[in-house]
Design a protein around this motif. Structure first.
Motif, PDB file in Angstrom:
ATOM      1  N   ARG A   1       0.824  -1.216   0.000  1.00 12.14           N
ATOM      2  CA  ARG A   1       0.000   0.000   0.000  1.00 12.14           C
ATOM      3  C   ARG A   1       0.856   1.263   0.000  1.00 12.14           C
ATOM      4  O   ARG A   1       0.384   2.340  -0.306  1.00 12.14           O
ATOM      5  CB  ARG A   1      -0.961  -0.019   1.184  1.00 12.14           C
ATOM      6  CG  ARG A   1      -0.270   0.057   2.539  1.00 12.14           C
ATOM      7  CD  ARG A   1      -1.284  -0.102   3.684  1.00 12.14           C
ATOM      8  NE  ARG A   1      -0.659  -0.024   4.970  1.00 12.14           N
ATOM      9  CZ  ARG A   1      -0.066  -1.034   5.613  1.00 12.14           C
ATOM     10  NH1 ARG A   1      -0.034  -2.222   5.053  1.00 12.14           N
ATOM     11  NH2 ARG A   1       0.482  -0.859   6.791  1.00 12.14           N
ATOM     12  N   PHE A   2       2.124   1.133   0.372  1.00  6.94           N
ATOM     13  CA  PHE A   2       3.033   2.278   0.387  1.00  6.94           C
ATOM     14  C   PHE A   2       3.816   2.419  -0.920  1.00  6.94           C
ATOM     15  O   PHE A   2       4.635   3.319  -1.057  1.00  6.94           O
ATOM     16  CB  PHE A   2       4.030   2.160   1.552  1.00  6.94           C
ATOM     17  CG  PHE A   2       3.364   2.133   2.887  1.00  6.94           C
ATOM     18  CD1 PHE A   2       2.640   3.218   3.360  1.00  6.94           C
ATOM     19  CD2 PHE A   2       3.447   1.001   3.686  1.00  6.94           C
ATOM     20  CE1 PHE A   2       2.023   3.186   4.600  1.00  6.94           C
ATOM     21  CE2 PHE A   2       2.831   0.967   4.930  1.00  6.94           C
ATOM     22  CZ  PHE A   2       2.114   2.063   5.379  1.00  6.94           C
ATOM     23  N   LEU A   3       3.592   1.507  -1.848  1.00  6.50           N
ATOM     24  CA  LEU A   3       4.323   1.500  -3.117  1.00  6.50           C
ATOM     25  C   LEU A   3       3.372   1.824  -4.267  1.00  6.50           C
ATOM     26  O   LEU A   3       2.171   1.563  -4.171  1.00  6.50           O
ATOM     27  CB  LEU A   3       4.951   0.120  -3.345  1.00  6.50           C
ATOM     28  CG  LEU A   3       5.956  -0.344  -2.283  1.00  6.50           C
ATOM     29  CD1 LEU A   3       6.348  -1.790  -2.550  1.00  6.50           C
ATOM     30  CD2 LEU A   3       7.164   0.549  -2.252  1.00  6.50           C
ATOM     31  N   PRO A   4       3.915   2.342  -5.351  1.00  9.62           N
ATOM     32  CA  PRO A   4       3.039   2.591  -6.524  1.00  9.62           C
ATOM     33  C   PRO A   4       2.568   1.264  -7.099  1.00  9.62           C
ATOM     34  O   PRO A   4       3.246   0.246  -7.009  1.00  9.62           O
ATOM     35  CB  PRO A   4       3.957   3.328  -7.503  1.00  9.62           C
ATOM     36  CG  PRO A   4       5.331   3.101  -7.039  1.00  9.62           C
ATOM     37  CD  PRO A   4       5.282   2.756  -5.596  1.00  9.62           C
ATOM     38  N   GLY A   5       1.383   1.257  -7.647  1.00  2.00           N
ATOM     39  CA  GLY A   5       0.831   0.035  -8.245  1.00  2.00           C
ATOM     40  C   GLY A   5      -0.047  -0.714  -7.255  1.00  2.00           C
ATOM     41  O   GLY A   5      -0.224  -0.300  -6.111  1.00  2.00           O
ATOM     42  N   SER A   6      -0.567  -1.826  -7.712  1.00  3.67           N
ATOM     43  CA  SER A   6      -1.490  -2.577  -6.863  1.00  3.67           C
ATOM     44  C   SER A   6      -0.934  -3.936  -6.400  1.00  3.67           C
ATOM     45  O   SER A   6      -1.654  -4.716  -5.799  1.00  3.67           O
ATOM     46  CB  SER A   6      -2.797  -2.808  -7.635  1.00  3.67           C
ATOM     47  OG  SER A   6      -2.523  -3.550  -8.806  1.00  3.67           O
ATOM     48  N   GLU A   7       0.325  -4.187  -6.692  1.00  2.00           N
ATOM     49  CA  GLU A   7       0.925  -5.459  -6.286  1.00  2.00           C
ATOM     50  C   GLU A   7       1.159  -5.493  -4.783  1.00  2.00           C
ATOM     51  O   GLU A   7       1.647  -4.533  -4.202  1.00  2.00           O
ATOM     52  CB  GLU A   7       2.265  -5.667  -7.011  1.00  2.00           C
ATOM     53  CG  GLU A   7       2.160  -5.885  -8.494  1.00  2.00           C
ATOM     54  CD  GLU A   7       1.458  -7.183  -8.832  1.00  2.00           C
ATOM     55  OE1 GLU A   7       1.775  -8.233  -8.214  1.00  2.00           O
ATOM     56  OE2 GLU A   7       0.583  -7.153  -9.709  1.00  2.00           O
ATOM     57  N   PRO A   8       0.839  -6.634  -4.144  1.00  2.00           N
ATOM     58  CA  PRO A   8       1.133  -6.741  -2.717  1.00  2.00           C
ATOM     59  C   PRO A   8       2.638  -6.916  -2.466  1.00  2.00           C
ATOM     60  O   PRO A   8       3.354  -7.435  -3.325  1.00  2.00           O
ATOM     61  CB  PRO A   8       0.374  -7.993  -2.276  1.00  2.00           C
ATOM     62  CG  PRO A   8       0.221  -8.799  -3.518  1.00  2.00           C
ATOM     63  CD  PRO A   8       0.172  -7.812  -4.664  1.00  2.00           C
TER      64      PRO A   8
END
Length: 176
Positions: free
Chosen positions: A165-172
Motif C-alpha cells: 500500500r506504500f508502493l506505486p501500483g497494486s501489487e502486494p
C-alpha cells in the motif's frame, strides 16, 4: 520439523527424516491429518513442510556435544534458507535447542515435553510448536498435536503485513 538425529528419529536407512520406524510413521500420520504431508511412508509427499535434524549425519549412538556444535552452523543456515514460519522441534533436545537459539522463551519455559506437546510458543520471527518424541507418545498425544496444529492453521500464523500500500501500483508486498 526439527528432529534430533537419524539414529533417534528415523531416516538412517532411507535418508529421509522421520521414516523407517513406527514412531516416524506415527508422527507422519499426524502431519498428514493436518495437510502438512500429502502421503505417509518412507518417501512421504510433503506439502509446505521441511523435515530436518539438528545433527544430520548418521552416527553410531548419540552424537557428542562437539559433533552437534560442529554441525550447528549448517542447521542454522538451512533453517534460515527455508524461511519457515513455524518450527516443530521433535523431542527434548531439539526443543531445548530451538527455544535457546531461536526464541526468547528459553528462560521462561521449562522443557517438559508432556506439557509443551502441541502448544504454540512465540519465537523470534518464528512460532514454535514443540512435539513430544513420538517414541514416547501416549494416548491422546496424537490428538493434542493434531488439535494444536489445526488451531494454529486457523490463525494468521504467517504474521505477514502488506506493505504494498506504500508502493506505486497494486501489487502486494508481503513481509513478516
Amino acid at each position: 520439523m526439527v528432529g534430533d538425529h537419524p539414529g533417534v528419529h528415523g531416516g538412517a536407512e532411507t535418508g529421509v527424516p522421520f521414516t523407517g520406524s513406527e514412531a516416524g510413521y506415527r508422527l507422519q500420520r499426524a502431519l498428514a491429518e493436518v495437510d502438512l504431508l500429502d502421503s505417509v511412508g518412507d518417501a512421504p509427499d510433503v506439502n509446505a513442510t521441511f523435515l530436518s535434524y539438528l545433527h544430520m549425519c548418521v552416527a553410531d549412538g548419540t552424537p557428542t556435544d562437539d559433533a552437534y556444535a560442529n554441525l550447528e552452523r549448517f542447521f542454522d543456515a538451512e533453517l534460515r534458507a527455508i524461511a519457515a514460519h513455524v518450527l516443530l522441534p521433535v523431542g527434548e533436545r531439539a526443543t531445548r535447542h530451538v527455544l535457546e537459539q531461536y526464541t526468547a522463551q528459553a528462560r521462561k519455559v521449562t522443557v517438559d515435553m508432556v506439557s509443551l506437546h502441541g502448544q504454540e510458543l512465540l519465537g523470534s520471527g518464528w512460532l514454535v510448536v514443540p512435539v513430544r518424541d513420538p517414541n514416547e507418545w501416549e494416548s491422546g498425544d496424537h490428538s493434542r498435536l493434531v488439535e494444536g496444529l489445526t488451531e494454529l492453521q486457523s490463525t494468521d500464523y504467517r504474521r505477514e503485513s502488506d506493505l504494498g500500500r506504500f508502493l506505486p501500483g497494486s501489487e502486494p508486498y508481503l513481509v513478516r
